[in-house]
Design an enzyme around this catalytic site. Structure first.
Site, PDB file in Angstrom:
ATOM      1  N   GLY A   1      49.406   5.946  54.389  1.00 41.04           N
ATOM      2  CA  GLY A   1      49.387   7.285  54.955  1.00 41.04           C
ATOM      3  C   GLY A   1      50.220   7.334  56.226  1.00 41.04           C
ATOM      4  O   GLY A   1      51.044   6.453  56.495  1.00 41.04           O
ATOM      5  N   ARG A   2      49.988   8.344  57.049  1.00 40.92           N
ATOM      6  CA  ARG A   2      50.756   8.473  58.289  1.00 40.92           C
ATOM      7  C   ARG A   2      50.179   7.655  59.431  1.00 40.92           C
ATOM      8  O   ARG A   2      50.875   7.361  60.408  1.00 40.92           O
ATOM      9  CB  ARG A   2      50.842   9.947  58.693  1.00 40.92           C
ATOM     10  CG  ARG A   2      51.931  10.680  57.921  1.00 40.92           C
ATOM     11  CD  ARG A   2      51.917  12.178  58.122  1.00 40.92           C
ATOM     12  NE  ARG A   2      51.691  12.580  59.496  1.00 40.92           N
ATOM     13  CZ  ARG A   2      51.103  13.732  59.829  1.00 40.92           C
ATOM     14  NH1 ARG A   2      50.672  14.548  58.894  1.00 40.92           N
ATOM     15  NH2 ARG A   2      50.957  14.051  61.094  1.00 40.92           N
TER      16      ARG A   2
ATOM     17  N   GLU B   1      51.949   4.513  61.177  1.00 41.36           N
ATOM     18  CA  GLU B   1      53.096   4.799  62.035  1.00 41.36           C
ATOM     19  C   GLU B   1      52.724   4.726  63.517  1.00 41.36           C
ATOM     20  O   GLU B   1      53.489   4.218  64.334  1.00 41.36           O
ATOM     21  CB  GLU B   1      53.626   6.193  61.671  1.00 41.36           C
ATOM     22  CG  GLU B   1      54.849   6.638  62.408  1.00 41.36           C
ATOM     23  CD  GLU B   1      55.265   8.026  61.945  1.00 41.36           C
ATOM     24  OE1 GLU B   1      56.276   8.107  61.236  1.00 41.36           O
ATOM     25  OE2 GLU B   1      54.570   9.015  62.265  1.00 41.36           O
TER      26      GLU B   1
ATOM     27  N   CYS C   1      51.005   0.848  50.516  1.00 46.04           N
ATOM     28  CA  CYS C   1      51.838   1.975  50.896  1.00 46.04           C
ATOM     29  C   CYS C   1      52.458   1.774  52.293  1.00 46.04           C
ATOM     30  O   CYS C   1      53.124   0.784  52.538  1.00 46.04           O
ATOM     31  CB  CYS C   1      50.997   3.252  50.807  1.00 46.04           C
ATOM     32  SG  CYS C   1      51.918   4.784  50.709  1.00 46.04           S
ATOM     33  N   HIS C   2      52.214   2.709  53.216  1.00 42.59           N
ATOM     34  CA  HIS C   2      52.756   2.593  54.579  1.00 42.59           C
ATOM     35  C   HIS C   2      51.965   1.613  55.444  1.00 42.59           C
ATOM     36  O   HIS C   2      52.351   1.357  56.584  1.00 42.59           O
ATOM     37  CB  HIS C   2      52.777   3.970  55.263  1.00 42.59           C
ATOM     38  CG  HIS C   2      53.820   4.899  54.722  1.00 42.59           C
ATOM     39  ND1 HIS C   2      53.683   5.543  53.506  1.00 42.59           N
ATOM     40  CD2 HIS C   2      55.022   5.289  55.227  1.00 42.59           C
ATOM     41  CE1 HIS C   2      54.750   6.296  53.291  1.00 42.59           C
ATOM     42  NE2 HIS C   2      55.578   6.163  54.303  1.00 42.59           N
TER      43      HIS C   2
ATOM     44  N   TYR D   1      55.355   1.200  50.017  1.00 39.32           N
ATOM     45  CA  TYR D   1      56.016   2.451  49.647  1.00 39.32           C
ATOM     46  C   TYR D   1      57.516   2.223  49.838  1.00 39.32           C
ATOM     47  O   TYR D   1      57.924   1.633  50.848  1.00 39.32           O
ATOM     48  CB  TYR D   1      55.508   3.599  50.521  1.00 39.32           C
ATOM     49  CG  TYR D   1      56.004   4.936  50.045  1.00 39.32           C
ATOM     50  CD1 TYR D   1      55.520   5.472  48.852  1.00 39.32           C
ATOM     51  CD2 TYR D   1      56.962   5.643  50.755  1.00 39.32           C
ATOM     52  CE1 TYR D   1      55.987   6.693  48.383  1.00 39.32           C
ATOM     53  CE2 TYR D   1      57.436   6.860  50.289  1.00 39.32           C
ATOM     54  CZ  TYR D   1      56.939   7.378  49.102  1.00 39.32           C
ATOM     55  OH  TYR D   1      57.414   8.582  48.633  1.00 39.32           O
TER      56      TYR D   1
END
Length: 199
Positions: A89-90, A93, A119-120, A139
Site C-alpha cells: 500500500g502507500r 513510502e 507489494c510496496h 509490485y
C-alpha cells in the site's frame, strides 16, 4: 511449545487486503500477531486503502476499513518476535523514513528470522538495506528500488511468490494463497487434511 509471535508493521493507507488477510489468517492457524504503527498506540486505528487492477496503467485506490492496532509501537521489542510481516500500500513510502522501523527490520534480517513482505512493503526492506544478494519480488514499480538496493528482482505474475531462504515476497494481494502458504512453511507450520470417512 508456545505459539510463534509475529510482528506486523502497518500505517495509514496501507493496502486493506494486505493488512487484514494475513493478520486474520496467521491468527487462524494459531500464531500471535501484533500489529503496530509508529506514533500510534494499541486500540488506535490506521486507515486502509483498497488497491485494485481495473485496466488502467496503474492500480486504482479506494477507501478501505479502519484497522485497529492491537499493540503499541513504542513498547515492542523485536527480540520478542519470531517473524515479521510487512504489508504494502502507500504506508511503506513514509514508514521507511522512520529510523526505528528500519532498526526493527534489520534485527529480523540480521538474525535470519522469517520476513514476509508484499507489494510496496519491499520499499521498507530496500530502505533498511537488507536485500543485498537476495532474490525477491515486489509490485513492479518497486523493482528498480530492489535492484538499486542490491537485490535480485524477480518478475512473477501477480498471484505468485518468490522464496529465498527466510524471505517470502509477492507482488500484490492476488498472491495471498501462495504467499501465506509459503510463509507458513518457513514458520514451520504443517497443515494436514484428513481424508473424509467413507460413507
Amino acid at each position: 511449545m508456545a505459539a510463534k509471535r509475529i510482528l506486523m508493521i502497518v500505517g495509514d493507507f496501507g493496502e486493506d487486503y494486505e493488512i487484514m488477510v494475513p493478520f486474520q489468517a496467521l491468527q487462524a492457524v494459531g500464531f500471535q500477531v501484533d500489529a503496530v504503527c509508529p506514533g500510534k498506540k494499541k486500540g488506535q486505528k490506521v486507515r486502509t486503502a483498497v488497491h485494485d487492477f481495473e485496466g488502467d496503467q496503474t492500480y486504482s485506490e479506494k477507501p478501505g476499513h479502519n484497522f485497529q492496532l492491537n499493540a503499541t509501537f513504542d513498547e515492542i521489542r523485536p527480540e520478542d518476535y519470531d517473524a515479521l510481516v510487512i504489508p504494502g500500500g502507500r504506508a511503506p513510502e513514509y514508514l521507511r523514513l522512520n529510523d526505528r522501523v528500519l532498526e526493527i527490520v534489520r534485527h529480523f534480517a540480521q538474525n535470519n528470522k522469517p520476513i514476509a513482505a508484499i507489494c510496496h512493503g519491499l520499499q521498507i526492506l530496500t530502505a533498511a538495506d537488507v536485500l543485498k544478494g537476495r532474490r525477491c519480488t515486489a509490485y513492479p514499480a518497486v523493482g528498480p528500488e530492489v535492484k538499486a538496493a542490491g537485490g535480485e528482482y524477480v518478475e512473477v505474475p501477480a498471484d505468485e511468490v518468490v522464496v529465498d531462504g527466510n524471505l517470502v515476497t509477492a507482488p500484490a494481494w492476488p498472491a495471498h494463497p501462495r504467499w501465506l502458504a509459503e510463509f507458513f512453511k518457513v514458520l514451520g507450520l504443517r497443515i494436514e487434511h484428513e481424508e473424509a470417512a467413507m460413507a
